[in-house]
Design a protein around this motif. Sequence first.
Motif, PDB file in Angstrom:
ATOM      1  N   TYR A  74       0.826  -1.210   0.000  1.00 53.38           N
ATOM      2  CA  TYR A  74       0.000   0.000   0.000  1.00 53.38           C
ATOM      3  C   TYR A  74       0.859   1.258   0.000  1.00 53.38           C
ATOM      4  CZ  TYR A  74      -2.905   3.768   1.743  1.00 53.38           C
ATOM      5  OH  TYR A  74      -3.523   4.982   1.896  1.00 53.38           O
ATOM      6  N   PHE A  75       1.857   1.318   0.878  1.00 53.28           N
ATOM      7  CA  PHE A  75       2.742   2.482   0.917  1.00 53.28           C
ATOM      8  C   PHE A  75       3.447   2.677  -0.431  1.00 53.28           C
ATOM      9  CE2 PHE A  75       3.322   2.197   5.806  1.00 53.28           C
ATOM     10  CZ  PHE A  75       2.223   3.014   5.987  1.00 53.28           C
ATOM     11  N   LYS A  76       3.827   1.571  -1.053  1.00 62.87           N
ATOM     12  CA  LYS A  76       4.484   1.656  -2.351  1.00 62.87           C
ATOM     13  C   LYS A  76       3.519   2.191  -3.404  1.00 62.87           C
ATOM     14  CE  LYS A  76       7.126  -1.108  -5.687  1.00 62.87           C
ATOM     15  NZ  LYS A  76       7.648  -2.474  -6.003  1.00 62.87           N
ATOM     16  N   SER A  77       2.259   1.780  -3.323  1.00 68.06           N
ATOM     17  CA  SER A  77       1.270   2.199  -4.327  1.00 68.06           C
ATOM     18  C   SER A  77       0.986   3.698  -4.268  1.00 68.06           C
ATOM     19  CB  SER A  77      -0.031   1.414  -4.141  1.00 68.06           C
ATOM     20  OG  SER A  77      -0.720   1.840  -2.967  1.00 68.06           O
ATOM     21  N   ILE A  78       1.139   4.312  -3.088  1.00 71.09           N
ATOM     22  CA  ILE A  78       0.908   5.761  -2.968  1.00 71.09           C
ATOM     23  C   ILE A  78       2.226   6.539  -2.957  1.00 71.09           C
ATOM     24  CG2 ILE A  78      -1.304   5.436  -1.801  1.00 71.09           C
ATOM     25  CD1 ILE A  78       0.105   6.081   0.843  1.00 71.09           C
ATOM     26  N   VAL A  88       3.641  14.496   3.177  1.00 68.01           N
ATOM     27  CA  VAL A  88       3.216  13.267   3.852  1.00 68.01           C
ATOM     28  C   VAL A  88       1.738  13.000   3.567  1.00 68.01           C
ATOM     29  CG1 VAL A  88       3.025  12.099   6.082  1.00 68.01           C
ATOM     30  CG2 VAL A  88       4.916  13.703   5.642  1.00 68.01           C
ATOM     31  N   PRO A  89       1.397  11.792   3.138  1.00 68.96           N
ATOM     32  CA  PRO A  89      -0.017  11.488   2.886  1.00 68.96           C
ATOM     33  C   PRO A  89      -0.791  11.369   4.199  1.00 68.96           C
ATOM     34  CG  PRO A  89       1.321   9.504   2.648  1.00 68.96           C
ATOM     35  CD  PRO A  89       2.278  10.649   2.836  1.00 68.96           C
ATOM     36  N   ARG A  90      -2.048  11.749   4.157  1.00 68.76           N
ATOM     37  CA  ARG A  90      -2.895  11.630   5.354  1.00 68.76           C
ATOM     38  C   ARG A  90      -3.381  10.187   5.483  1.00 68.76           C
ATOM     39  NH1 ARG A  90      -4.581  16.205   7.913  1.00 68.76           N
ATOM     40  NH2 ARG A  90      -4.084  18.195   6.890  1.00 68.76           N
ATOM     41  N   ALA A 104      12.938 -10.084   9.512  1.00 66.71           N
ATOM     42  CA  ALA A 104      14.371 -10.337   9.683  1.00 66.71           C
ATOM     43  C   ALA A 104      15.192  -9.069   9.472  1.00 66.71           C
ATOM     44  CB  ALA A 104      14.831 -11.430   8.711  1.00 66.71           C
ATOM     45  N   SER A 105      14.704  -8.185   8.621  1.00 66.77           N
ATOM     46  CA  SER A 105      15.425  -6.946   8.313  1.00 66.77           C
ATOM     47  C   SER A 105      15.054  -5.869   9.329  1.00 66.77           C
ATOM     48  CB  SER A 105      15.094  -6.464   6.899  1.00 66.77           C
ATOM     49  OG  SER A 105      15.597  -5.168   6.685  1.00 66.77           O
ATOM     50  N   VAL A 106      16.030  -5.467  10.127  1.00 63.45           N
ATOM     51  CA  VAL A 106      15.792  -4.401  11.106  1.00 63.45           C
ATOM     52  C   VAL A 106      15.435  -3.103  10.395  1.00 63.45           C
ATOM     53  CG1 VAL A 106      16.854  -3.010  12.924  1.00 63.45           C
ATOM     54  CG2 VAL A 106      17.308  -5.464  12.809  1.00 63.45           C
ATOM     55  N   ASP A 107      16.121  -2.813   9.301  1.00 67.07           N
ATOM     56  CA  ASP A 107      15.864  -1.575   8.574  1.00 67.07           C
ATOM     57  C   ASP A 107      14.453  -1.548   8.019  1.00 67.07           C
ATOM     58  OD1 ASP A 107      16.944   0.948   7.326  1.00 67.07           O
ATOM     59  OD2 ASP A 107      16.385  -0.112   5.502  1.00 67.07           O
ATOM     60  N   GLU A 108      13.978  -2.670   7.498  1.00 70.18           N
ATOM     61  CA  GLU A 108      12.611  -2.724   6.974  1.00 70.18           C
ATOM     62  C   GLU A 108      11.598  -2.496   8.089  1.00 70.18           C
ATOM     63  OE1 GLU A 108       9.612  -5.755   4.536  1.00 70.18           O
ATOM     64  OE2 GLU A 108      11.654  -6.392   5.042  1.00 70.18           O
ATOM     65  N   ARG A 109      11.850  -3.101   9.246  1.00 71.61           N
ATOM     66  CA  ARG A 109      10.948  -2.940  10.383  1.00 71.61           C
ATOM     67  C   ARG A 109      10.884  -1.475  10.811  1.00 71.61           C
ATOM     68  NH1 ARG A 109      13.574  -5.527  14.868  1.00 71.61           N
ATOM     69  NH2 ARG A 109      13.356  -7.384  13.578  1.00 71.61           N
ATOM     70  N   LYS A 110      12.037  -0.830  10.898  1.00 72.63           N
ATOM     71  CA  LYS A 110      12.086   0.564  11.332  1.00 72.63           C
ATOM     72  C   LYS A 110      11.414   1.486  10.324  1.00 72.63           C
ATOM     73  CE  LYS A 110      16.210   1.766  12.900  1.00 72.63           C
ATOM     74  NZ  LYS A 110      17.679   1.784  13.058  1.00 72.63           N
ATOM     75  N   GLN A 111      11.657   1.249   9.039  1.00 71.14           N
ATOM     76  CA  GLN A 111      11.057   2.092   8.012  1.00 71.14           C
ATOM     77  C   GLN A 111       9.540   1.971   8.007  1.00 71.14           C
ATOM     78  OE1 GLN A 111      12.457   4.369   5.667  1.00 71.14           O
ATOM     79  NE2 GLN A 111      14.078   4.208   7.197  1.00 71.14           N
ATOM     80  N   LEU A 112       9.041   0.764   8.192  1.00 68.74           N
ATOM     81  CA  LEU A 112       7.593   0.563   8.214  1.00 68.74           C
ATOM     82  C   LEU A 112       6.986   1.255   9.431  1.00 68.74           C
ATOM     83  CD1 LEU A 112       5.405  -0.841   6.580  1.00 68.74           C
ATOM     84  CD2 LEU A 112       5.702  -2.862   8.007  1.00 68.74           C
ATOM     85  N   PHE A 113       7.635   1.129  10.572  1.00 67.46           N
ATOM     86  CA  PHE A 113       7.141   1.764  11.793  1.00 67.46           C
ATOM     87  C   PHE A 113       7.127   3.283  11.665  1.00 67.46           C
ATOM     88  CE2 PHE A 113       8.000   3.588  16.035  1.00 67.46           C
ATOM     89  CZ  PHE A 113       6.865   3.157  16.714  1.00 67.46           C
ATOM     90  N   LEU A 114       8.194   3.856  11.131  1.00 66.23           N
ATOM     91  CA  LEU A 114       8.260   5.310  10.994  1.00 66.23           C
ATOM     92  C   LEU A 114       7.209   5.836  10.022  1.00 66.23           C
ATOM     93  CD1 LEU A 114      12.131   5.908  10.921  1.00 66.23           C
ATOM     94  CD2 LEU A 114      10.549   6.406  12.798  1.00 66.23           C
TER      95      LEU A 114
END
Length: 329
Positions: A74-78, A88-90, A104-114
Amino acid sequence: MTSAKTNNFRNTALASIFGAVFFLYIGIFAGIDLSPTPESLDTETAEVTAKDTKTKKKKPVYRRGPEVVALNQYFKSIDYHLPEVGEVPRVYIKRVPKGLGELASVDERKQLFLRIMLPLAMRVNEEITTRRERLMAIQAKGISGTPVSAKDQQWVNQQMKRYRVTDGGITALLERIDVIPTSLILAQSAEESGWGTSRFVRQGNALFGQWAWGDDEGIVPKGREEGKTHVIKAFGSLMDSVRAYARNINSHPAYQSLRERRAALRADGQMITGWELAETLTKYSERGAEYVDSLHAIMSVNDLNELDGLTFAVGDVPPPPKVLASIEE
């Protein structure tokens, strides 16, 4: 002479044959391969062939949970990415997706959370700004001698109670109704919730570890001391958790120094930064100055200071996956 030469030749041939046989047997017993190698084959080819015959171990397939996949798609689609986001999208996500902690990827987890937290933090600050602007307008009326309506006065009284202001009037209230830098909200939510993976945030959207009393209001901490009654307050959505955190920062006596530092920066016309306000939060955790160092490290490593001052994009975007969508703004 001819017979002698013949005998000599015969003796030499027999000696050669016996010698060859002798060395062949020595080679067999010693494990030495004396057979010739065909020109079309060499050692390297033989080694490759041997490797090919071995059974290769298959690496385990890394799978993401369906909610994580759906939210990433979803984030990729917008076209919502960090840190290169412009506007920043609402998008208000109700809760963290299941499986976030298993990434497994710490960076992916952090990016998704942020990306989940950024619009929530901005929205709460937007609400605070609206409240502050209304308060300033009411103050301006009073200064100019324009009568303040009963409705406005009632609203001011409600805010006084909400933000624990007992004296100082609107001036004291304005010190409390003010924004909290996005970078600070993100850093504290990451620190307090383990980047969205803690039991408290998974079970009760509790991002900041705020206490309440009464088991029906939240989640009982594991290992709570006997005789203690506190729980970690639960919320209906992540947005509600951020709102409660902002109100706590803006009203609790423990964070008076943060509010004073913020007011001083505003009075001097300086930018209010999360980095500077974090220095005042030694009472937020028992770790004191070490806690402040942790917040600064999170801000620095993840470039959170770059997210202060961002604005919302104009226009609507498609709604997020229904299971994760916040029903309220």
